[in-house]
Design an enzyme around this catalytic site. Structure first.
Site, PDB file in Angstrom:
ATOM      1  N   LYS A 240       0.878  -1.156   0.171  1.00 38.02           N
ATOM      2  CA  LYS A 240       0.051  -0.004  -0.127  1.00 38.02           C
ATOM      3  C   LYS A 240       0.698   1.323   0.040  1.00 38.02           C
ATOM      4  CE  LYS A 240      -3.643  -2.003   2.943  1.00 38.02           C
ATOM      5  NZ  LYS A 240      -4.832  -1.710   2.139  1.00 38.02           N
ATOM      6  N   ARG A 314     -10.329 -11.471   2.415  1.00 43.80           N
ATOM      7  CA  ARG A 314     -11.406 -12.444   1.945  1.00 43.80           C
ATOM      8  C   ARG A 314     -10.723 -13.776   1.817  1.00 43.80           C
ATOM      9  NH1 ARG A 314     -12.128  -9.267  -3.404  1.00 43.80           N
ATOM     10  NH2 ARG A 314     -11.637  -7.640  -1.789  1.00 43.80           N
TER      11      ARG A 314
END
Length: 461
Positions: A240, A314
């Protein structure tokens, strides 16, 4: 910190709640000295306006709080919490009868306003206390406030002190407090016990990945809560940018929220059999980090192509949901700070959710509206299923194009729940970006109160 109601006593200060459209009637009913004092201080019933009425001995005789108009109150929550923050430090007793919805909401808001995160520095006093208003279930509201405080504390703690090992310790502390059983599978044992995606995501971190499995209650319907416990998310090899990494201590907000909800359920002794699953990892960077284009085989046997290592939540949830689905429960709920797309869609204040059962969705919506815990149902849009199918594997963890990010994530998770009819997934934010009544800037629970409110109707308790 004590998020509890004060004991009633003769010294408790009377507290009047005065709507703006009733300020003239309230003022006219007061003694002359109070009328003059209210006029001199410009008390007009505006939302959050506080009038402290002095006694002849210099103490406080009473206080009044502006309740604004119905339109004012519709723009926000916890109206009385504005007063809690500015009233002198004392104990107050409500002498105005509020409607049941306003009464419960504002009594809880008062408790939540007393929350302080004091782990790293001295904090301000908790401030004005309130005697439980007539008609409220004080034990229930205190249990809710206690669970919310746990959620906030966990999210607010930085990753240096809230890694996977510390999150396990927090879960063990909760299990001890509520009398729950707990098992934890850690490190290489995850591979032995067939949790390959939890292991893959967390193996590059200094604190080993783990799956926390807590059980409470022996009778009643079965409820399973699954919470994303990514204690810090660098993005992995798809690192990120700094601006996006700044709040990643909150990426375990789903785990924090289900632990807070578990605390509420157990404290209230709801007649359910509760299971809480938390895959606890840190998504970090090292020579053994999982890579873009890797293909992972999940616990359920579905293969997943990794097209972005920053879509890791996820993956860990999928293995935990697969485990939960092997022993179907009467209700399965997952909670995760999963996608930025959800924030773009509904902002930070609303908890979007997906549900496989229309009656479950309706119950959650109604509960959220009833208790001022805003939720919004999102669709499992079937035509988007092909977006999560890359061709080379069964599933794609990060579909290209950038559209419908929250929906495709929810569809991905649903592939791992095939045996449990009633399943809801919450894509929460878990953070209050600026101070608001009863919600200081920082970690915050979302959706837990709505779920708690919905449980009796959904499960027939």
């Amino acid at each position: 910190m004590s998020l509890r109601f004060a004991s009633d006593s003769p010294d408790a200060i009377p507290l009047h709640v005065v709507p703006k459209d009733d300020v003239e009637g309230w003022t006219a009913a007061q003694p002359e000295r109070v009328r003059q004092w209210a006029q001199a201080n410009g008390f007009d019933g505006s939302l959050g306006k506080v009038l402290v009425i002095p006694a002849e001995d210099g103490g406080i005789d009473a206080a009044a709080v502006g309740f604004g108009t119905a339109a004012d109150r519709a723009r926000g929550r916890f109206a009385l919490a504005r007063a809690q923050a500015v009233l002198p430090d004392a104990t107050y007793r409500l002498v105005t009868e509020l409607e049941p919805g306003h009464r419960d909401e504002n009594a809880l808001g008062w408790l939540l306003s007393r929350y302080r995160f004091g782990r790293y520095r001295a904090t301000a006093p908790e401030g004005a206390a309130l005697v439980a208003p007539d008609g409220v279930d004080a034990d229930r509201l205190e249990a809710i406030a206690g669970g919310e405080a746990l959620t906030r504390d966990l999210i607010n703690t930085p990753a240096a002190d809230m890694g996977p090992d510390a999150l396990e310790e927090a879960a063990r502390d909760l299990a001890s407090d509520i009398g729950a059983e707990i098992q934890v599978t850690t490190g290489g044992a995850l591979l032995d016990d067939n949790f390959p995606m939890i292991h893959a995501v967390g193996r590059a971190a200094a604190s080993a990945p783990r799956l926390i499995d807590m059980r409470w209650g022996t009778e009643g319907p079965t409820v399973t809560l699954v919470g994303k416990g990514v204690c810090f998310d660098t993005g992995g090899l798809n690192i990120k940018p700094g601006a996006s990494m700044g709040l990643m201590k909150k990426d375990m907000g789903g785990a924090a929220t289900v632990l807070g909800l578990a605390s509420m359920i157990a404290t209230l002794k709801l007649p359910v059999q509760l299971r809480v699953l938390v895959p606890a990892v840190e998504n970090n960077i090292a020579g053994n980090a999982f890579r873009p284009q890797d293909i992972l085989t999940s616990r359920k046997g579905l293969t997943v192509e990794i097209n972005n290592t920053d879509a890791e939540g996820r993956l860990v949830l999928a293995d935990a949901l697969a485990l939960a689905d092997e022993t179907p429960s009467d209700l399965l709920i997952s909670m995760a700070t999963l996608t930025g797309a959800a924030r773009v869609a509904v902002g930070p204040d609303i908890a979007p959710f997906y549900a496989t059962d229309p009656a479950l969705a309706a119950a959650i919506r109604a509960a959220g509206n009833a208790i001022a815990d805003p939720v919004w149902e999102m669709p499992y849009h079937q035509p988007y299923e092909e977006m999560i199918e890359p061709g080379i594997a069964d599933l794609d963890n990060a579909p290209k194009g950038g559209f419908a990010g929250s929906i495709t994530a929810a569809l991905f998770l649903r592939r791992f729940v095939t045996e449990t009819p009633r399943y809801a997934h919450f894509d929460i934010y878990g953070w209050q970006p600026s101070p608001a009544p009863a919600r200081p800037k920082g970690g915050v629970g979302q959706g837990a109160r709505a779920i708690l409110q919905a449980l009796p109707g959904v499960l027939g308790l």
